[in-house]
Design a protein around this motif. Structure first.
Motif, PDB file in Angstrom:
ATOM      1  N   TYR A 102      29.340  26.624  46.248  1.00  0.00           N
ATOM      2  CA  TYR A 102      29.522  28.012  46.665  1.00  0.00           C
ATOM      3  C   TYR A 102      31.012  28.365  46.740  1.00  0.00           C
ATOM      4  CZ  TYR A 102      29.979  31.937  49.878  1.00  0.00           C
ATOM      5  OH  TYR A 102      30.346  33.125  50.463  1.00  0.00           O
ATOM      6  N   GLY A 103      31.818  27.432  47.232  1.00  0.00           N
ATOM      7  CA  GLY A 103      33.253  27.672  47.337  1.00  0.00           C
ATOM      8  C   GLY A 103      33.904  27.916  45.989  1.00  0.00           C
ATOM      9  N   ILE A 104      33.479  27.156  44.983  1.00  0.00           N
ATOM     10  CA  ILE A 104      34.021  27.351  43.632  1.00  0.00           C
ATOM     11  C   ILE A 104      33.656  28.744  43.113  1.00  0.00           C
ATOM     12  CG2 ILE A 104      33.891  26.556  41.237  1.00  0.00           C
ATOM     13  CD1 ILE A 104      33.532  23.751  42.247  1.00  0.00           C
ATOM     14  N   GLN A 105      32.404  29.128  43.291  1.00  0.00           N
ATOM     15  CA  GLN A 105      31.963  30.439  42.816  1.00  0.00           C
ATOM     16  C   GLN A 105      32.619  31.564  43.612  1.00  0.00           C
ATOM     17  OE1 GLN A 105      27.670  30.505  42.727  1.00  0.00           O
ATOM     18  NE2 GLN A 105      27.542  28.710  41.407  1.00  0.00           N
ATOM     19  N   MET A 106      32.870  31.319  44.891  1.00  0.00           N
ATOM     20  CA  MET A 106      33.544  32.328  45.706  1.00  0.00           C
ATOM     21  C   MET A 106      34.982  32.517  45.244  1.00  0.00           C
ATOM     22  SD  MET A 106      32.824  34.423  48.023  1.00  0.00           S
ATOM     23  CE  MET A 106      33.721  35.600  49.023  1.00  0.00           C
ATOM     24  N   LEU A 107      35.610  31.448  44.777  1.00  0.00           N
ATOM     25  CA  LEU A 107      36.971  31.552  44.248  1.00  0.00           C
ATOM     26  C   LEU A 107      37.005  32.463  43.023  1.00  0.00           C
ATOM     27  CD1 LEU A 107      39.943  30.656  44.218  1.00  0.00           C
ATOM     28  CD2 LEU A 107      39.233  28.672  42.869  1.00  0.00           C
ATOM     29  N   ILE A 108      36.006  32.346  42.171  1.00  0.00           N
ATOM     30  CA  ILE A 108      35.908  33.219  40.998  1.00  0.00           C
ATOM     31  C   ILE A 108      35.706  34.669  41.434  1.00  0.00           C
ATOM     32  CG2 ILE A 108      34.471  33.773  38.989  1.00  0.00           C
ATOM     33  CD1 ILE A 108      36.321  31.421  38.619  1.00  0.00           C
ATOM     34  N   PHE A 109      34.900  34.871  42.469  1.00  0.00           N
ATOM     35  CA  PHE A 109      34.689  36.224  42.987  1.00  0.00           C
ATOM     36  C   PHE A 109      36.006  36.824  43.463  1.00  0.00           C
ATOM     37  CE2 PHE A 109      34.040  38.931  46.718  1.00  0.00           C
ATOM     38  CZ  PHE A 109      33.270  39.949  46.160  1.00  0.00           C
ATOM     39  N   VAL A 110      36.813  36.041  44.176  1.00  0.00           N
ATOM     40  CA  VAL A 110      38.102  36.520  44.688  1.00  0.00           C
ATOM     41  C   VAL A 110      39.027  36.892  43.529  1.00  0.00           C
ATOM     42  CG1 VAL A 110      40.186  35.859  45.953  1.00  0.00           C
ATOM     43  CG2 VAL A 110      37.928  35.254  46.851  1.00  0.00           C
ATOM     44  N   ILE A 111      39.012  36.096  42.464  1.00  0.00           N
ATOM     45  CA  ILE A 111      39.864  36.379  41.300  1.00  0.00           C
ATOM     46  C   ILE A 111      39.471  37.705  40.654  1.00  0.00           C
ATOM     47  CG2 ILE A 111      40.464  35.610  38.964  1.00  0.00           C
ATOM     48  CD1 ILE A 111      40.260  32.737  39.995  1.00  0.00           C
ATOM     49  N   PHE A 112      38.181  37.924  40.453  1.00  0.00           N
ATOM     50  CA  PHE A 112      37.727  39.186  39.859  1.00  0.00           C
ATOM     51  C   PHE A 112      37.925  40.348  40.834  1.00  0.00           C
ATOM     52  CE2 PHE A 112      35.552  36.521  36.740  1.00  0.00           C
ATOM     53  CZ  PHE A 112      35.722  37.272  35.588  1.00  0.00           C
ATOM     54  N   TYR A 113      37.818  40.079  42.110  1.00  0.00           N
ATOM     55  CA  TYR A 113      38.076  41.098  43.111  1.00  0.00           C
ATOM     56  C   TYR A 113      39.513  41.605  42.981  1.00  0.00           C
ATOM     57  CZ  TYR A 113      37.618  43.370  47.694  1.00  0.00           C
ATOM     58  OH  TYR A 113      37.542  44.286  48.701  1.00  0.00           O
ATOM     59  N   ALA A 114      40.450  40.667  42.898  1.00  0.00           N
ATOM     60  CA  ALA A 114      41.862  41.036  42.746  1.00  0.00           C
ATOM     61  C   ALA A 114      42.102  41.755  41.425  1.00  0.00           C
ATOM     62  CB  ALA A 114      42.730  39.779  42.832  1.00  0.00           C
ATOM     63  N   TYR A 115      41.385  41.341  40.383  1.00  0.00           N
ATOM     64  CA  TYR A 115      41.537  41.981  39.066  1.00  0.00           C
ATOM     65  C   TYR A 115      41.133  43.453  39.125  1.00  0.00           C
ATOM     66  CZ  TYR A 115      40.210  43.320  34.314  1.00  0.00           C
ATOM     67  OH  TYR A 115      40.056  43.998  33.124  1.00  0.00           O
ATOM     68  N   PHE A 116      39.994  43.736  39.726  1.00  0.00           N
ATOM     69  CA  PHE A 116      39.510  45.118  39.779  1.00  0.00           C
ATOM     70  C   PHE A 116      40.359  45.983  40.713  1.00  0.00           C
ATOM     71  CE2 PHE A 116      35.512  43.320  38.081  1.00  0.00           C
ATOM     72  CZ  PHE A 116      35.261  44.253  37.087  1.00  0.00           C
ATOM     73  N   VAL A 117      40.897  45.386  41.776  1.00  0.00           N
ATOM     74  CA  VAL A 117      41.693  46.161  42.731  1.00  0.00           C
ATOM     75  C   VAL A 117      43.085  46.464  42.182  1.00  0.00           C
ATOM     76  CG1 VAL A 117      42.818  46.100  44.990  1.00  0.00           C
ATOM     77  CG2 VAL A 117      40.435  45.379  44.767  1.00  0.00           C
ATOM     78  N   PHE A 118      43.759  45.449  41.643  1.00  0.00           N
ATOM     79  CA  PHE A 118      45.169  45.612  41.246  1.00  0.00           C
ATOM     80  C   PHE A 118      45.344  46.046  39.791  1.00  0.00           C
ATOM     81  CE2 PHE A 118      45.313  42.455  44.715  1.00  0.00           C
ATOM     82  CZ  PHE A 118      46.081  43.174  45.612  1.00  0.00           C
ATOM     83  N   TYR A 119      44.387  45.678  38.934  1.00  0.00           N
ATOM     84  CA  TYR A 119      44.526  46.029  37.513  1.00  0.00           C
ATOM     85  C   TYR A 119      43.696  47.244  37.142  1.00  0.00           C
ATOM     86  CZ  TYR A 119      44.846  45.469  32.461  1.00  0.00           C
ATOM     87  OH  TYR A 119      45.076  45.677  31.117  1.00  0.00           O
ATOM     88  N   LYS A 120      42.478  47.308  37.650  1.00  0.00           N
ATOM     89  CA  LYS A 120      41.582  48.427  37.353  1.00  0.00           C
ATOM     90  C   LYS A 120      41.653  49.534  38.406  1.00  0.00           C
ATOM     91  CE  LYS A 120      39.625  47.040  33.511  1.00  0.00           C
ATOM     92  NZ  LYS A 120      39.716  47.822  32.249  1.00  0.00           N
ATOM     93  N   ASP A 121      42.404  49.297  39.463  1.00  0.00           N
ATOM     94  CA  ASP A 121      42.604  50.284  40.528  1.00  0.00           C
ATOM     95  C   ASP A 121      41.286  50.749  41.145  1.00  0.00           C
ATOM     96  OD1 ASP A 121      44.262  51.743  42.170  1.00  0.00           O
ATOM     97  OD2 ASP A 121      44.158  53.540  40.916  1.00  0.00           O
ATOM     98  N   ALA A 122      40.371  49.794  41.378  1.00  0.00           N
ATOM     99  CA  ALA A 122      39.090  50.121  42.015  1.00  0.00           C
ATOM    100  C   ALA A 122      39.321  50.427  43.488  1.00  0.00           C
ATOM    101  CB  ALA A 122      38.118  48.949  41.861  1.00  0.00           C
TER     102      ALA A 122
END
Length: 286
Positions: free
Chosen positions: A136-156
């Motif tokens: 779960y921790g590994i998958q949560m790390l991927i979630f955090v990476i995509f979270y940052a991508y959508f917030v900082f790059y896609k301006d979600a």
């Protein structure tokens, strides 16, 4: 040995209805750690991609859900990007699925070991829940990476809720549900082996009733006559709260989650009672 000399350790039959001897489990903590390491290592020891399987599965599932439910079925996720919405639900669902499916085979998968040496049997399903946290921790790390991508790059326009501190309670709730029902199913499969087939089929079906790929609000709109079934599902309430606290929401229903947590506690203690009762005689039926 003299009569007045104390034994170092004495094995006694379980006399209580609920017998969770934490002192004894602590004495066997090294064995618990060994089981956890075994569960983690054996998954990728002889594979090509190794731990990457932990990443591929939720990513692939989230992409498929995004295409099918959000693109074709027009499921609305509000300001939350559909892929991130699905990834959050899939990540928590995978942890529950891991806890349930692995703990449900405790007796049948470890019959040879249980018949040769004594140790607290509860250690085995507990190790499955703990090793599942690693995945779960590994998958949560991927979630955090995509979270940052959508917030900082896609301006979600998303941000964690002020109730983000409830996040670990959602994970604990899933662990209790998976472990509780897993122990019950493990006890039943000692007599009815074909239940293992039903479990694998039922888990896949249960995912669609647990609001993994859609919000509860959409279930009420799309299918108001059957939405109550999904709302009564403790998994759906937990996943809904989990997404809301991580992705932000204007309204969070505490009533559904509190009910879900109470159901999880009941499932855990009922599972423990059934598990303790079965371990006394399971070796004769397995």
């Amino acid at each position: 040995m003299r009569e007045d000399e104390d034994w170092l350790y004495e094995i006694k039959p379980k006399g209580r209805l609920i017998d969770l001897n934490l002192k004894e489990i602590w004495r066997y903590r090294d064995l618990l750690v060994l089981f956890v390491k075994r569960d983690i290592v054996t998954v990728y020891k002889q594979t090509v991609l190794g731990p990457l399987w932990y990443l591929i599965q939720p990513l692939f599932t989230s992409v498929v859900f995004t295409l099918v439910f959000n693109t074709f079925a027009n499921i609305d996720t509000g300001v939350v990007p559909p892929f991130l919405f699905n990834l959050a639900g899939v990540t928590l669902w995978n942890y529950f699925k891991e806890c349930l499916s692995t703990s449900s085979t405790t007796f049948t998968a470890n019959a040879g070991l249980f018949g040769k040496v004594y140790f607290p049997r509860f250690i085995v399903p507990a190790s499955k829940v703990i090793s599942g946290l690693f995945k779960y921790g590994i998958q949560m790390l991927i979630f955090v990476i995509f979270y940052a991508y959508f917030v900082f790059y896609k301006d979600a326009q998303i941000a964690p809720s002020y109730l983000v501190w409830l996040f670990p309670f959602c994970v604990i709730n899933m662990a209790l549900l998976g472990l509780g029902f897993g122990m019950i199913l493990s006890s039943l499969t000692t007599k009815y082996r074909d239940l293992t087939i039903l479990v694998s089929f039922g888990i896949n079906l249960l995912m669609y009733l647990s609001a993994v790929m859609y919000p509860l609000s959409e279930a009420k709109i799309k299918s108001p006559a059957y939405a109550w079934i999904i709302e009564a599902n403790p998994l759906a309430q937990t996943i809904e709260l989990y997404r809301n606290v991580l992705l932000g929401a204007d309204h969070i229903a505490f009533g559904g989650f509190i009910t879900s947590f109470l159901i999880s506690l009941i499932a855990f203690f009922v599972g423990l009672v059934v598990f303790n009762h079965t371990e006394k005689t399971f070796i004769d039926t397995v």
